[in-house]
Design an enzyme around this catalytic site. Structure first.
Site, PDB file in Angstrom:
ATOM      1  N   GLY A 103      36.079  30.610  54.127  1.00  0.00           N
ATOM      2  CA  GLY A 103      35.362  31.083  52.945  1.00  0.00           C
ATOM      3  C   GLY A 103      34.013  31.696  53.292  1.00  0.00           C
ATOM      4  O   GLY A 103      33.775  32.131  54.421  1.00  0.00           O
ATOM      5  N   ASP A 104      33.137  31.704  52.306  1.00  0.00           N
ATOM      6  CA  ASP A 104      31.845  32.382  52.444  1.00  0.00           C
ATOM      7  C   ASP A 104      30.994  31.822  53.584  1.00  0.00           C
ATOM      8  O   ASP A 104      30.082  32.501  54.063  1.00  0.00           O
ATOM      9  CB  ASP A 104      31.044  32.250  51.142  1.00  0.00           C
ATOM     10  CG  ASP A 104      31.631  33.074  50.005  1.00  0.00           C
ATOM     11  OD1 ASP A 104      32.652  33.752  50.220  1.00  0.00           O
ATOM     12  OD2 ASP A 104      31.049  33.038  48.901  1.00  0.00           O
ATOM     13  N   SER A 108      38.383  24.204  41.798  1.00  0.00           N
ATOM     14  CA  SER A 108      39.236  25.337  41.387  1.00  0.00           C
ATOM     15  C   SER A 108      38.626  26.148  40.253  1.00  0.00           C
ATOM     16  O   SER A 108      39.281  26.469  39.265  1.00  0.00           O
ATOM     17  CB  SER A 108      40.607  24.840  40.944  1.00  0.00           C
ATOM     18  OG  SER A 108      41.423  24.638  42.043  1.00  0.00           O
ATOM     19  N   ARG A 150      51.574  20.807  50.834  1.00  0.00           N
ATOM     20  CA  ARG A 150      52.931  21.371  50.866  1.00  0.00           C
ATOM     21  C   ARG A 150      53.520  21.352  52.282  1.00  0.00           C
ATOM     22  O   ARG A 150      54.720  21.303  52.458  1.00  0.00           O
ATOM     23  CB  ARG A 150      52.930  22.803  50.311  1.00  0.00           C
ATOM     24  CG  ARG A 150      52.719  22.862  48.794  1.00  0.00           C
ATOM     25  CD  ARG A 150      52.937  24.253  48.253  1.00  0.00           C
ATOM     26  NE  ARG A 150      51.934  25.206  48.712  1.00  0.00           N
ATOM     27  CZ  ARG A 150      50.810  25.479  48.053  1.00  0.00           C
ATOM     28  NH1 ARG A 150      50.546  24.887  46.902  1.00  0.00           N
ATOM     29  NH2 ARG A 150      49.948  26.338  48.542  1.00  0.00           N
ATOM     30  N   TYR A 191      56.016  57.854  41.524  1.00  0.00           N
ATOM     31  CA  TYR A 191      55.450  58.927  40.696  1.00  0.00           C
ATOM     32  C   TYR A 191      56.283  59.201  39.456  1.00  0.00           C
ATOM     33  O   TYR A 191      57.494  59.411  39.524  1.00  0.00           O
ATOM     34  CB  TYR A 191      55.304  60.224  41.519  1.00  0.00           C
ATOM     35  CG  TYR A 191      55.165  61.433  40.624  1.00  0.00           C
ATOM     36  CD1 TYR A 191      54.080  61.535  39.742  1.00  0.00           C
ATOM     37  CD2 TYR A 191      56.119  62.445  40.605  1.00  0.00           C
ATOM     38  CE1 TYR A 191      53.963  62.603  38.877  1.00  0.00           C
ATOM     39  CE2 TYR A 191      56.003  63.527  39.748  1.00  0.00           C
ATOM     40  CZ  TYR A 191      54.931  63.599  38.873  1.00  0.00           C
ATOM     41  OH  TYR A 191      54.818  64.648  38.018  1.00  0.00           O
ATOM     42  N   CYS A 250      34.905  34.244  39.929  1.00  0.00           N
ATOM     43  CA  CYS A 250      34.836  35.687  39.681  1.00  0.00           C
ATOM     44  C   CYS A 250      34.847  36.007  38.187  1.00  0.00           C
ATOM     45  O   CYS A 250      34.478  37.115  37.778  1.00  0.00           O
ATOM     46  CB  CYS A 250      35.988  36.403  40.385  1.00  0.00           C
ATOM     47  SG  CYS A 250      36.136  35.923  42.113  1.00  0.00           S
ATOM     48  N   PRO A 271      37.633  21.168  67.921  1.00  0.00           N
ATOM     49  CA  PRO A 271      39.060  21.357  67.600  1.00  0.00           C
ATOM     50  C   PRO A 271      39.550  20.592  66.373  1.00  0.00           C
ATOM     51  O   PRO A 271      40.623  20.890  65.855  1.00  0.00           O
ATOM     52  CB  PRO A 271      39.778  20.874  68.874  1.00  0.00           C
ATOM     53  CG  PRO A 271      38.776  20.116  69.651  1.00  0.00           C
ATOM     54  CD  PRO A 271      37.423  20.600  69.258  1.00  0.00           C
TER      55      PRO A 271
HETATM   56  C1  LIG Z   1      29.456  35.572  39.743  1.00  0.00           C
HETATM   57  C2  LIG Z   1      30.391  35.801  40.905  1.00  0.00           C
HETATM   58  C3  LIG Z   1      31.394  36.722  40.765  1.00  0.00           C
HETATM   59  C4  LIG Z   1      32.271  36.949  41.843  1.00  0.00           C
HETATM   60  N1  LIG Z   1      33.243  37.880  41.687  1.00  0.00           N
HETATM   61  C5  LIG Z   1      34.092  38.111  42.721  1.00  0.00           C
HETATM   62  C6  LIG Z   1      35.135  39.065  42.587  1.00  0.00           C
HETATM   63  O1  LIG Z   1      35.304  39.682  41.527  1.00  0.00           O
HETATM   64  N2  LIG Z   1      35.932  39.280  43.668  1.00  0.00           N
HETATM   65  C7  LIG Z   1      35.776  38.599  44.834  1.00  0.00           C
HETATM   66  O2  LIG Z   1      36.544  38.811  45.791  1.00  0.00           O
HETATM   67  N3  LIG Z   1      34.804  37.688  44.982  1.00  0.00           N
HETATM   68  C8  LIG Z   1      33.965  37.422  43.957  1.00  0.00           C
HETATM   69  N4  LIG Z   1      32.993  36.467  44.103  1.00  0.00           N
HETATM   70  C9  LIG Z   1      32.875  35.764  45.382  1.00  0.00           C
HETATM   71  C10 LIG Z   1      33.824  34.575  45.436  1.00  0.00           C
HETATM   72  O3  LIG Z   1      33.653  33.791  44.305  1.00  0.00           O
HETATM   73  C11 LIG Z   1      33.524  33.785  46.696  1.00  0.00           C
HETATM   74  O4  LIG Z   1      33.710  34.615  47.806  1.00  0.00           O
HETATM   75  C12 LIG Z   1      34.437  32.575  46.823  1.00  0.00           C
HETATM   76  O5  LIG Z   1      34.277  31.716  45.749  1.00  0.00           O
HETATM   77  C13 LIG Z   1      34.125  31.842  48.130  1.00  0.00           C
HETATM   78  O6  LIG Z   1      34.900  30.708  48.224  1.00  0.00           O
HETATM   79  P1  LIG Z   1      34.394  29.434  49.045  1.00  0.00           P
HETATM   80  O7  LIG Z   1      35.449  28.406  48.910  1.00  0.00           O
HETATM   81  O8  LIG Z   1      33.950  29.831  50.372  1.00  0.00           O
HETATM   82  O9  LIG Z   1      33.074  28.991  48.277  1.00  0.00           O
HETATM   83  P2  LIG Z   1      32.891  28.501  46.795  1.00  0.00           P
HETATM   84  O10 LIG Z   1      33.944  29.040  45.915  1.00  0.00           O
HETATM   85  O11 LIG Z   1      31.470  28.753  46.448  1.00  0.00           O
HETATM   86  O12 LIG Z   1      33.106  26.935  46.883  1.00  0.00           O
HETATM   87  C14 LIG Z   1      32.269  26.151  47.673  1.00  0.00           C
HETATM   88  C15 LIG Z   1      32.123  24.794  46.998  1.00  0.00           C
HETATM   89  O13 LIG Z   1      31.630  23.907  47.955  1.00  0.00           O
HETATM   90  C16 LIG Z   1      30.771  22.998  47.305  1.00  0.00           C
HETATM   91  N5  LIG Z   1      29.903  22.413  48.341  1.00  0.00           N
HETATM   92  C17 LIG Z   1      28.963  23.030  49.088  1.00  0.00           C
HETATM   93  N6  LIG Z   1      28.416  22.202  49.975  1.00  0.00           N
HETATM   94  C18 LIG Z   1      29.020  20.997  49.769  1.00  0.00           C
HETATM   95  C19 LIG Z   1      28.859  19.728  50.364  1.00  0.00           C
HETATM   96  N7  LIG Z   1      28.011  19.535  51.366  1.00  0.00           N
HETATM   97  N8  LIG Z   1      29.612  18.713  49.908  1.00  0.00           N
HETATM   98  C20 LIG Z   1      30.505  18.907  48.916  1.00  0.00           C
HETATM   99  N9  LIG Z   1      30.686  20.077  48.308  1.00  0.00           N
HETATM  100  C21 LIG Z   1      29.958  21.122  48.738  1.00  0.00           C
HETATM  101  C22 LIG Z   1      30.042  23.842  46.311  1.00  0.00           C
HETATM  102  O14 LIG Z   1      29.542  23.058  45.254  1.00  0.00           O
HETATM  103  C23 LIG Z   1      31.127  24.808  45.857  1.00  0.00           C
HETATM  104  O15 LIG Z   1      31.750  24.394  44.676  1.00  0.00           O
HETATM  105  C24 LIG Z   1      32.112  36.222  43.047  1.00  0.00           C
HETATM  106  C25 LIG Z   1      31.093  35.281  43.172  1.00  0.00           C
HETATM  107  C26 LIG Z   1      30.231  35.070  42.110  1.00  0.00           C
HETATM  108  C27 LIG Z   1      29.144  34.053  42.254  1.00  0.00           C
END
Ligand SMILES: Cc1cc2nc3c(=O)[nH]c(=O)nc-3n(C[C@H](O)[C@H](O)[C@H](O)COP(=O)(O)OP(=O)(O)OC[C@H]3O[C@@H](n4cnc5c(N)ncnc54)[C@H](O)[C@@H]3O)c2cc1C
Length: 557
Positions: free
Chosen positions: A286-287, A41, A24, A431, A45, A280
């Site tokens: 993310g996680d 996508s 975008r 309220y 959760c 840079p």
């Molecule tokens: C069961 C469950 C329930 C959850 N519920 C909640 C909730 O209710 N509320 C909330 O805030 N959070 C929740 N979370 C946490 C939330 O899903 C994560 O914080 C979020 O998905 C993180 O996003 P991300 O993009 O960092 O990682 P992800 O969503 O895990 O995406 C990372 C992707 O990278 C891919 N990948 C990894 N390494 C490579 C590589 N070398 N090459 C190519 N692809 C790769 C993986 O296959 C994965 O698909 C939950 C998690 C789980 C497992």
């Protein structure tokens, strides 16, 4: 039209959001996502609720598809492709096609790392048994659901009392499985304070979950390649037809580490305020990446969907345009639902503040989520953590039925703007009786905090030491008959003024009632009647009944 080539590793929360924002912001960019799994996508959760049947249609978990990304955004998505190496000098990644085993090299101008985290898998013998599961993606989900559908397990052991363990306990119970939830810490939801977590445990137990806290796992009992039982630290064997391991996640940082990118003190990829790594041209979200904590200040890991999505968006913009707004520090706001109840936290707990060597105070508001006279009010306990000197709000926790999310979200918003307890006390909240109260639990908590900060009352938190002296229960006789704290004398509040002579003015008096309000009124009566030292048990009998023995032990009583 030529623009930068942006390569994104990982196509779920952080990666997908980065890609679409990049498009975008820059129509000329070439955008490529490599996702080693089969989907992008994914509604991670929602996964537990597909196993539970609340989400009936598996397709609903796939929020978008590679075809949609191609049509709407002109983004080139390669699922089943793992990025295995980064060559920073050449600005090139090595990509493995996991289906064919073929490797290729792809150049980038900007690289966004969004590889997420992986479930921690302990090193137990039998960990790869077919009836032992972790839950992270759709493949895990399909395996668990198929196992439950086909084998109809009678007993499950869920290991780990964080939010995934709690959600899976509810889901499996709903599927007719008898669940034992095992947690090595003395409480579930270790981010919350123990007395708030105890309220979660009470609900779980009342809903049929056998909760074992303070119990690590010694080993798995495996026979014929299946886990038959989980042996706890105390030697007890808990029989299991299936086992869920949900003991936390570890950030996927290997790719970044091998490329020589800086890893931060929390173990995540170190980034600046615009998600830029130590290179840079490389960004991380993310996680896998660190965030700055809004209250504590330092870098840390907050593996939740909100920060991943928001920061993914920023990284996408930065990669596409060279600039982006600064990321907002993260308060760690989180919520978990279980058996019709909810527990939520934002900012710091009391134990987190104390562990950081700082001081804080905390108070409770206990009551209905809307006006009590309107039918259907559900009970909630709101705990507000604040600095009594600066009066700044440091955090909040809530456990209860309806309305937990609203209170925590309001306080999360207040935290973002560095609000004080006085700001909270003055919030102009919506309220009408079916929605809230003219004095909302947030206001009540703020008023109680103001009273404490203004030295109108001295308060004791559950489990904290209390001064030796007199313990006064000001509840009605009927309430006392249902239980009181060891050592308490009872003078119901309406009769207190006439019975002051029963108390020694020169000795400390510790007052309590059911939830804190009458105790506060009694404290004011006693203080203004010349009693030298008066304390109120904040949250009253409700919050102190389970921790009173701890208070006595710490008080030397
Ligand atoms: C069961 C469950 C329930 C959850 N519920 C909640 C909730 O209710 N509320 C909330 O805030 N959070 C929740 N979370 C946490 C939330 O899903 C994560 O914080 C979020 O998905 C993180 O996003 P991300 O993009 O960092 O990682 P992800 O969503 O895990 O995406 C990372 C992707 O990278 C891919 N990948 C990894 N390494 C490579 C590589 N070398 N090459 C190519 N692809 C790769 C993986 O296959 C994965 O698909 C939950 C998690 C789980 C497992």
């Amino acid at each position: 039209m030529t623009g930068p080539r942006i390569v994104i590793v990982g196509g779920v929360a952080g990666g997908a959001g980065a890609a679409t924002r990049a498009r975008r912001m820059n129509e000329a960019a070439e955008i490529i996502i490599f996702e080693k799994g089969e989907h992008i996508s994914l509604a991670t959760c929602g996964l537990p609720y597909y196993i539970g049947g609340q989400i009936a249609d598996r397709g609903k978990l796939l929020v978008s598809t590679p075809a949609e990304f191609a049509d709407r955004y002109r983004i080139d998505v390669h699922t089943g492709h793992e990025v295995t190496r980064i060559d920073r000098q050449a600005r090139r990644v090595e990509v493995l096609d996991v289906r064919t085993g073929r490797r290729s090299l792809v150049d980038y101008d900007r690289l966004i790392l969004a590889p997420g985290a992986a479930p921690i898998v302990p090193d137990w013998e039998g960990i790869d048994s077919k009836n032992l599961f972790t839950l992270r993606d759709l493949a895990d989900t399909d395996r668990i659901k198929a196992y439950v559908d086909r084998h109809k397990p009678v007993r499950a052991v869920v290991i780990g009392g964080g939010y995934i363990g709690i959600e899976m306990s509810e889901v499996l119970t709903g599927r007719g499985v008898a669940v034992t939830l095992v947690e090595a810490q003395p409480q579930v939801m270790p981010l919350m304070d123990s007395e708030m977590a105890a309220r979660i445990e009470t609900v779980l137990r009342a809903s049929g979950v056998d909760v074992r806290t303070g119990q690590g796992v010694r080993n798995l009992v495996v026979r014929d390649a299946l886990v038959r039982a989980v042996r706890l630290a105390d030697g007890e064997e808990v029989a299991a037809d299936m086992v869920m391991v949900a003991v936390g996640v570890r950030p996927n940082v290997e790719l970044a580490r091998q490329a020589g990118l800086k890893i931060g003190p929390s173990g995540g990829i170190a980034v600046d305020g615009q998600m830029q790594t130590s290179d840079p041209n490389i960004f991380a979200v993310g996680d896998a990446a660190e965030v700055t904590h809004l209250v504590a200040g330092g870098p840390m890991l907050v593996p939740l969907a909100g920060p991943a999505n928001r920061n993914g968006r920023l990284a996408g913009q930065r990669a596409a345009t060279g600039d982006a707004p600064l990321a907002t520090p993260v308060a760690g706001t989180a919520i978990v639902g279980f058996f019709g109840q909810a527990a939520a936290i934002t900012g710091l707990s009391v134990h987190a503040v104390r562990r950081a060597g700082m001081d804080c105070a905390a108070v409770y508001a206990i009551g209905g989520h809307h006006a009590g006279y309107y039918p259907g009010a559900e009970q909630l306990v709101l705990k507000l953590v604040f600095d009594p000197k600066s009066r700044r709000v440091l955090g909040a926790q809530a456990v209860g039925g309806a309305g937990v999310d609203k209170r925590i979200d309001v306080i999360a918003t207040a935290l973002r703007f560095q609000a004080t307890i006085d700001d909270l006390a003055g919030l102009d909240l919506a309220y009408a009786p079916q929605f809230g109260a003219a004095k909302d639990p947030i206001h009540i908590a703020a008023f109680v905090a103001q009273n404490q900060a203004d030295a109108l009352v001295r308060q004791i938190l559950p489990g904290d030491p209390a001064p030796a002296g007199q313990l006064l229960d000001v509840r009605s006789e009927a309430e006392v008959a249902r239980g009181t704290l060891a050592g308490a004398v009872n003078i119901p509040l309406p009769r207190l003024r006439q019975n002051l002579s029963r108390l020694d003015r020169n000795k400390p008096v510790v007052v309590f009632c059911g939830a804190g309000m009458r105790g506060y009124i009694a404290s004011r009566i006693l203080t203004q009647s010349g009693f030298a030292e008066v304390w109120n048990l904040t949250g009253g009998y409700t919050m102190h009944k389970d921790t009173w023995s701890q208070t006595l032990a710490r008080s030397g009583g």
